[in-house]
Design an enzyme around this catalytic site. Sequence first.
Site, PDB file in Angstrom:
ATOM      1  N   GLU A 159      -3.788  15.688 -38.109  1.00  0.00           N
ATOM      2  CA  GLU A 159      -4.083  16.015 -36.709  1.00  0.00           C
ATOM      3  C   GLU A 159      -3.231  15.185 -35.755  1.00  0.00           C
ATOM      4  OE1 GLU A 159      -8.685  17.324 -36.491  1.00  0.00           O
ATOM      5  OE2 GLU A 159      -8.344  15.404 -37.491  1.00  0.00           O
ATOM      6  N   GLU A 211     -10.723  18.116 -44.729  1.00  0.00           N
ATOM      7  CA  GLU A 211     -12.068  17.621 -44.444  1.00  0.00           C
ATOM      8  C   GLU A 211     -13.177  18.396 -45.153  1.00  0.00           C
ATOM      9  OE1 GLU A 211      -9.687  16.341 -40.770  1.00  0.00           O
ATOM     10  OE2 GLU A 211      -9.703  17.996 -42.210  1.00  0.00           O
TER      11      GLU A 211
END
Length: 256
Positions: free
Chosen positions: A108, A130
């Site tokens: 990210e 995730e």
Amino acid sequence: MSYENLTVEITNKVATVTINKPPVNSVNLATILELEKAFDDLAENKDARAIILTGSGEKSFSAGFDVSDAGNAAKAGEEGQRVWTKIFRYTKPVIAAVNGFAFGGGCELAMACHFRLMVDTPKAKIGLTELNLGIIPGWAGTQRMAILLGRTKTLELILFSKRLTAPEAFEIGLVDKVCTPENLMSEARAMAEVLATRPPLAVASVLKAVATGVDFTFDEGLKVELEGTKRVSTSKDAVEGFTAFFEKRDPVFTGE
């Protein structure tokens, strides 16, 4: 300024910000806030016209959130999303030199940068993984990846927790260039040094206009573009640019 989890160096108008948190440069709340402080300081530093963001060592750009800081997970989630967005909207060019694997919050962070160069080694992979932990990307990954890759590819990568090699990431547009381990930083620096010669006011105006159009609406982007046009048209850099053109020489921009 000294940092606990970062190093910052400035050479030839290029700042290099290195996440220095062995063994895998995982990010805790303190590191997030240090990154914000470093980028805030560099925004005001005229000696820094372009920034390279990388990780220490040869193994990892960043493994994402540091699970040993679980007590600050909720706060880190909020701050990570906010600070990564601040980097996305930064008005100096930021190049991610992805020197190893970049998972979760590390991926990210790389996506928040304007450009991504990635090393091609067997262990260097990138992805939003995730869901393997029963959680979701929370530092704007669901949004930024969709902007870069589109809806379907984003859902594929996130829902299947895919880990891409540098050539695979390049093929779909997640990274902009694949480099050898020996050339990663030199190629990032070469790119940054060229960007550092570009007119700072015009660069900032372009970055702001593009980010506004992406983050808000087309019409809002147009407004910011027009504001930037008015600002740079009367600048000393604009005079220098036109003068250099007619004199058939390279312009020297000062950011005024």
